[in-house]
Design an enzyme around this catalytic site. Sequence first.
Site, PDB file in Angstrom:
ATOM      1  N   GLU A  47       0.819  -1.203   0.000  1.00  0.00           N
ATOM      2  CA  GLU A  47       0.000   0.000   0.000  1.00  0.00           C
ATOM      3  C   GLU A  47       0.857   1.259   0.000  1.00  0.00           C
ATOM      4  O   GLU A  47       0.520   2.254  -0.655  1.00  0.00           O
ATOM      5  CB  GLU A  47      -0.925   0.000   1.226  1.00  0.00           C
ATOM      6  CG  GLU A  47      -1.925  -1.141   1.258  1.00  0.00           C
ATOM      7  CD  GLU A  47      -1.437  -2.355   2.020  1.00  0.00           C
ATOM      8  OE1 GLU A  47      -2.267  -3.019   2.658  1.00  0.00           O
ATOM      9  OE2 GLU A  47      -0.213  -2.648   1.965  1.00  0.00           O
ATOM     10  N   CYS A  70      -2.764  -4.014   7.031  1.00  0.00           N
ATOM     11  CA  CYS A  70      -2.367  -4.318   8.401  1.00  0.00           C
ATOM     12  C   CYS A  70      -2.741  -3.179   9.343  1.00  0.00           C
ATOM     13  O   CYS A  70      -2.897  -2.028   8.939  1.00  0.00           O
ATOM     14  CB  CYS A  70      -0.870  -4.602   8.475  1.00  0.00           C
ATOM     15  SG  CYS A  70       0.189  -3.185   8.109  1.00  0.00           S
ATOM     16  N   ALA A 148       9.709 -35.531 -10.484  1.00  0.00           N
ATOM     17  CA  ALA A 148       9.797 -35.727 -11.927  1.00  0.00           C
ATOM     18  C   ALA A 148       9.769 -37.216 -12.196  1.00  0.00           C
ATOM     19  O   ALA A 148      10.489 -37.984 -11.539  1.00  0.00           O
ATOM     20  CB  ALA A 148      11.074 -35.110 -12.479  1.00  0.00           C
ATOM     21  N   ALA A 158      16.193 -48.875 -13.340  1.00  0.00           N
ATOM     22  CA  ALA A 158      16.503 -49.945 -12.393  1.00  0.00           C
ATOM     23  C   ALA A 158      17.933 -49.854 -11.878  1.00  0.00           C
ATOM     24  O   ALA A 158      18.222 -50.272 -10.745  1.00  0.00           O
ATOM     25  CB  ALA A 158      16.259 -51.299 -13.046  1.00  0.00           C
ATOM     26  N   THR A 190      18.782 -39.225  -1.472  1.00  0.00           N
ATOM     27  CA  THR A 190      18.976 -38.374  -2.645  1.00  0.00           C
ATOM     28  C   THR A 190      20.381 -37.786  -2.653  1.00  0.00           C
ATOM     29  O   THR A 190      21.019 -37.675  -3.703  1.00  0.00           O
ATOM     30  CB  THR A 190      17.929 -37.244  -2.651  1.00  0.00           C
ATOM     31  OG1 THR A 190      16.630 -37.810  -2.793  1.00  0.00           O
ATOM     32  CG2 THR A 190      18.176 -36.263  -3.795  1.00  0.00           C
ATOM     33  N   LEU A 198      21.209 -27.988  -5.264  1.00  0.00           N
ATOM     34  CA  LEU A 198      19.993 -27.407  -4.676  1.00  0.00           C
ATOM     35  C   LEU A 198      19.928 -25.884  -4.684  1.00  0.00           C
ATOM     36  O   LEU A 198      18.957 -25.313  -4.192  1.00  0.00           O
ATOM     37  CB  LEU A 198      19.780 -27.909  -3.234  1.00  0.00           C
ATOM     38  CG  LEU A 198      19.665 -29.417  -3.069  1.00  0.00           C
ATOM     39  CD1 LEU A 198      19.432 -29.769  -1.599  1.00  0.00           C
ATOM     40  CD2 LEU A 198      18.561 -29.986  -3.929  1.00  0.00           C
ATOM     41  N   LEU A 286      11.253 -39.970   1.640  1.00  0.00           N
ATOM     42  CA  LEU A 286      10.991 -38.726   2.356  1.00  0.00           C
ATOM     43  C   LEU A 286       9.620 -38.175   1.987  1.00  0.00           C
ATOM     44  O   LEU A 286       8.877 -37.692   2.849  1.00  0.00           O
ATOM     45  CB  LEU A 286      12.084 -37.702   2.045  1.00  0.00           C
ATOM     46  CG  LEU A 286      12.053 -36.404   2.854  1.00  0.00           C
ATOM     47  CD1 LEU A 286      12.161 -36.696   4.342  1.00  0.00           C
ATOM     48  CD2 LEU A 286      13.166 -35.467   2.413  1.00  0.00           C
TER      49      LEU A 286
END
Length: 359
Positions: A47, A70, A148, A158, A190, A198, A286
């Site tokens: 705002e 707020c 994915a 495999a 992982t 990451l 996980l």
Amino acid sequence: MRRAIELAARGLGSTSPNPVVGCVITDPSGNVVGEGWHRRAGGPHAEVHALRAAGDAARGGTAYVTLEPCNHTGRTGPCAQALVDAGVTRVVYAVPDPNPQASGGGATLRAAGIDTAAGLLADEAEEGNAAWLTSVRLGRPHVLWKYAATLDGRTAAADGTSRWITCAESRADVHRLRAEADAVVVGAGTLRADDPHLAVRGVEGAVQPLRVVLDTHAAIRPGARVLDDAAPTLIAVGKDADTGHLPGVDVVRLPHDERGLSIEALLAELHARGVRSVLLEGGSTLAGAFVAAGAVDKVVGYLAPVLLGAGPAALADAGITTIAEALRLTLTGTTRLGTDIRITATPTHPSRPTAPKEH
């Protein structure tokens, strides 16, 4: 209001632990004279940015805001009073503020004689602000599980190879999700299989998320890519884990439950650190633990036109034993990304709290 929602989205990934908020101000004739969005925690709210852009043209006009203005003074002043002082005569906001420390802005506006209405495009505004709203309502971060997979639901072959199941466009979209999250979470499996980095790449101006690894026995190697200085990292370990080989690494010790490290305790720790949104990236085991804990709020699946026939599934044991216990999802979007399809869905029934609410 739809424009205000678009503006709010520009703050994703940079406002935590505050909400994303957008604001559009029109003059008495309905012409847009000011726009703004909350850009970073501690900075001016949406705002204020919009009022500065509008100047005197805001007097007698209307403010469209994605969240109830707020009503408290923190690092910035109360936005409800700023709108009153600017001479705005009408305020329309999409979502009431559920935070008891900041709510009441609507009442302040009405007490000042300003015409006030709530609920316009509330569902759209809630979706854009899901992370913060979840944190206030449930007392834990919002969790988005990303995976994915092939069309037959395999995340690797495999022999364990998985690069690359999905196309470059899908992988780039994952970096967008990382840039919008406060934390990215993976498990030790992982980490061992992929040694992921990451961090966010290819997103201009991105704030790097906290990289979190659940590693019960602190088996992570000092040379793991996730321990570089590209982004902050937190290693969650068991109470008795030996972390002597990790000097200088941020480590948190968590209690165990029947599935391993407690997901509830992890989310409580992250929430206490100001994390409001989690991108869950790592591993079917996980992911199953998060689903079993009732701590998945959104699912994004990247499906590639590939068949493997064998290999790990996207989701491991989630405590579901019969079809009646299945976690039902509501499909909210499908998008073509290169050769892949991105599917977005949310649990049909809201997740239960996994940590005490803030007061």
